[in-house]
Design an enzyme around this catalytic site. Structure first.
Site, PDB file in Angstrom:
ATOM      1  CB  ALA A  56       7.991 -57.751  -0.744  1.00 23.06           C
ATOM      2  CE  LYS A  81       7.276 -37.164   2.532  1.00 23.19           C
ATOM      3  NZ  LYS A  81       7.360 -37.889   0.993  1.00 23.19           N
ATOM      4  CB  ALA A 100      12.024 -36.191  -5.400  1.00 20.87           C
ATOM      5  CE  LYS A 102       8.132 -33.756   0.760  1.00 22.77           C
ATOM      6  NZ  LYS A 102       7.684 -33.220  -1.272  1.00 22.77           N
TER       7      LYS A 102
END
Length: 813
Positions: A503, A577, A609, A680
């Site tokens: 999708a 995130k 990453a 993060k």
């Protein structure tokens, strides 16, 4: 002599009948053959429906009658020579007149008795066997014999019991004087002791053939159908299923009892006693060896097949009044027997507190009423509870003669089902250990069969079924990596990955057999309108084993539906995130649900990453280490920007280049405002065991107020141009200190902050080039020299590889 039986699909039309005659001709070249045939495909169903319509006084019963008649005359027209056609048509017309008379009687009387239904339902075999015998006579030495003149059965008009003493003598007497090479006989039908037509039960043509084979001590019984033998599982449900070369009588009976429709269960009994081999063959692939059924199992493989029965109801009778009371089981099964209820599965707890039986859904209501009535007094005195009825279930069964010689099979079975969230309602295993049966929700049957087949029959190749949303830079590279590495994964990791759903924000497309990744863009463009909720619903409804939802977006609405996936045992892999940086309770809830439903929730790419930052941190914590402090450059995009920005360059142009190379989020404000880095460090703090909210992170943004207040990318980039002097001033101050600008995240003593810092030449961050990230973990074990992880921390390729690695981790779960 050989006995050949051809099922309804084998004689469904003129073309198929020609194949049958050719097979008979090839076999008759070497031996005499008796050929038993079913009705033309779907004919019996139509005759029964026509009879029921007639009994309900619905005139459309004649429509079905005429449909059946037209089909038979079409076959005559196609296959009978002109000089014999009139004779054959006269005989067939006479049979249809008899059938029509019976149907008219049902219509006038508005009722149908078992005797009449038996007579009507048997006409299909009378018609097919006669017509096929006339086709065969044109090229073969053939005769026709009505099975009612040979097989004598009880005065029951459905599933009549055969009188073998008389039947065997009739059969032997006829064939002793029969000089023809080929004898055509109708299956399914017999004659009662009082001279009426009856039937041997649905699937009775197999049984008819077995009766003849046993009576004649045949060399072999061949069952010709539309599949090439008995399969390890239903091939329409389990695509990887394959034909079993050889199987024992007992294994075949178990598999056929538990839903393998290739052979009718009673078929095996007559030939078993005389050890006559049965061969299951494919009419449409006659050269295929099929499956041989003999006394011997054929090999030592512990599990021979996996079968299942749908439309099962569990009845549970329980209560303290059962404990130590003899005769309870007898009363229960006697009650069910009196109601003609077939019990498929039985299990009883050793405490004698409950008895659980599996029956067919169609019998559930009358069975429950009868049992409650039989134990009415005990229920009134509250010594027993009213019978519990659970419907919508299925039985799955592992079958194999050698299962008893292998330890741990039950453990493997239930462990593999448990990992895929297949809940088991009841279990039964006989003392012979040739069958382990489990009752499950019917919605889980397909997943359970595929899971068990993968466990016991496939080369331990685990198949992952991916539902992927987001096909931008990262998503596109991820799909390319999946496509490129599938053969490697199969060969080296014994894993196969297929993308079942895909999708983007506009379209979505699905294929349970896996989408073709060579042209996924075209498939997606021609897909249906996308919906986050509908994408989840379809993923759930497919109910595939080892399902993984992969989120390659930065969309909050997508992140808010993770819980639904996890609760349905669908693993979640994400580079988004937002979920893990949302409120603490939501983060903890997702982790808790992941553990409860054994559905991995993996988000390595949330930080760094493709770098193994979170995985390394998890291993530190799991091994008992404690994090004291974290220092990190966690934004590949910001590191790229400040590594390339200087007095001779424009801040606007450097940021634009970072976005063009795929280093920033689609909205670059997320990166440059510091919110991305704050998320993060929050995730790392939480994974270290600390409970923080995003609002606890101190964020010292270097962006001017104008940039922070923009609502779209155009305005944002315009604000960067307007404030170029501000950015040049930042650069100049760092240069004067002989330092470099780095956006740093820090966590220490339970507090975290992010912001732009001047990094001196002797600092580990100073020489961090390009879009690289670096993380320093100071722990109890690394108090002075930190554990350091460094490498590319942005870019679609490395992010996609991190997602790919998480997907593989789910397969190793």
């Amino acid at each position: 002599m050989k006995v050949l039986k051809f099922g309804g699909s084998s004689v469904a039309n003129s073309q198929n009948i020609s194949k049958v005659v050719q097979i008979v001709s090839n076999t008759a070249a070497n031996t005499k053959v008796a050929v038993v045939v079913s009705a033309f495909g779907k004919t019996t169903n139509k005759l029964i429906a026509s009879a029921n319509y007639a009994a309900e006084n619905q005139p459309n019963y004649l429509d079905l009658f005429n449909e059946v008649k037209d089909h038979h005359f079409q076959v005559i027209n196609d296959l009978i020579n002109s000089n014999q056609k009139e004779t054959v048509e006269t005989r067939v017309e006479n049979l249809f007149e008899q059938l029509k008379t019976l149907l008219e009687g049902c219509f006038l009387l508005k009722e149908i008795t078992p005797k009449t239904m038996a007579a009507i339902s048997g006409f299909g075999e009378l018609l097919s066997s006669f017509i096929i015998s006339e086709v065969a006579k044109q090229n073969l030495n053939t005769t026709y014999k009505d099975s009612r003149e040979i097989i004598l059965a009880s005065n029951v008009f459905d599933k009549a019991q055969v009188n073998f003493k008389v039947t065997n003598k009739n059969c032997q007497d006829f064939f002793k004087d029969n000089g023809h090479q080929v004898t055509l006989l109708p299956g399914f039908i017999a004659k009662t002791e009082t001279g009426f037509s009856t039937t041997l039960g649905r699937g009775g043509s197999d049984y008819t053939a077995a009766i003849y084979a046993a009576a004649l001590n045949a060399e072999e019984l061949q069952i010709w159908t539309d599949v090439s033998g008995m399969f390890t599982a239903n091939p329409s449900v389990v695509k990887q299923a394959f034909a079993i070369p050889q199987i024992s009588y007992q294994e075949a009976m178990e598999l056929s009892h538990f839903g393998a429709k290739v052979i009718y269960p009673p078929t095996i009994q007559p030939v078993l006693e005389k050890e006559i081999p049965i061969v299951i063959k494919n009419t449409f692939d006659p050269e295929n060896v099929g499956t041989l059924i003999t006394k011997e199992s054929g090999n030592t493989k512990p599990v021979k097949g996996i079968s299942h029965i749908e439309n099962i109801t569990l009845l549970t009778l329980e209560g303290s009044g059962m404990v130590g009371v003899s005769g309870t089981s007898k009363r229960l099964f006697e009650t069910l027997s009196n109601q003609d209820v077939n019990v498929v599965l039985i299990t009883q707890a050793s405490s004698e507190h409950s008895i659980c039986v599996g029956i067919y859904d169609e019998d559930a209501e009358k069975a429950a009423n009868a049992v409650n009535k039989a134990f009415e007094i005990e229920i009134e005195r509250r010594k027993l509870n009213p019978v519990t009825v659970e419907q919508g279930l299925a039985i799955i069964a592992l079958v194999g003669d050698n299962m008893k010689n292998h330890q741990g099979l039950s453990g493997q079975m239930f462990s593999s089902l448990g990992k895929n969230n297949v809940n088991i309602r009841a279990i039964a295993q006989g003392a012979s250990q040739k069958n382990i049966s489990a009752v499950i929700d019917s919605n889980d049957a397909k997943k359970a069969l595929n899971t068990l087949h993968e466990q016991f029959f496939e080369e331990k190749i685990k198949q992952l079924n991916l539902f992927v949303t987001g096909v931008g830079n990262v998503g596109e590279r991820f799909l390319a990596q999946v496509h490129q590495q599938n053969e490697y994964l199969r060969e080296h990791l014994k894993m196969s990955i297929r993308v079942v759903g895909l999708a983007n924000s506009r379209k979505m497309v699905f294929n349970t057999d896996g989408l073709d990744l060579n042209n996924w863009k075209e498939l997606l463009e021609n897909g249906e309108q996308a919906s986050i909720q509908q994408f989840f619903e379809r993923s759930k409804d497919f109910n595939l084993r080892n399902s993984v939802f992969v989120d390659n977006t930065a969309n909050q609405s997508v992140s808010e539906i993770y819980e639904n996936y996890l609760r349905n045992n669908i693993a979640v892999v994400t580079c988004n995130k937002i979920a893990c940086a949302s409120n603490l309770e939501n983060y903890k809830n997702l982790k808790r649900i992941s553990r409860k439903y054994n559905a991995p929730f993996l988000f390595e790419t949330n930080v760094g990453a493709g770098l193994p930052i979170i995985d390394t941190l998890k291993n530190l914590v799991a091994s008992g280490d404690r994090v004291q402090k974290i220092q990190a450059v966690l934004s590949g995009s910001l590191n790229f920007v400040f590594n390339n920005f200087n007095a001779s360059s424009s801040f606007h142009n450097v940021v634009k280049e970072a976005q063009n190379q795929g280093y920033t989020e689609p909205d670059p404000t997320i990166d440059l405002s510091g919110i991305d880095v704050a998320r993060k460090i929050l995730i790392l703090a939480r994974e270290s065991g600390y409970e923080l909210e995003l609002s606890d992170i101190e964020n010292s943004s270097f962006l001017p107020k104008e940039s922070l207040e923009t609502n779209n990318n155009d305005d944002f980039y315009k604000s960067l141009t307007n404030n170029e002097a501000h950015f040049q001033e930042l650069f100049q101050k760092a240069s004067e200190e002989n330092s470099r600008l780095k956006y740093v995240a820090e966590f220490s003593e339970g507090k975290a902050k992010v912001g732009l810092q001047h990094i001196p030449t002797d600092h580990p961050f100073y020489n961090l080039e390009g879009s690289d990230n670096i993380v320093l973990f100071y722990t109890d074990r690394y108090p002075v020299q930190p554990l350091q992880i460094k490498g590319a921390g942005a870019g679609s390729d490395v992010t996609a590889s991190g997602i790919f690695a998480d997907v593989i981790r789910t397969g190793n779960n």
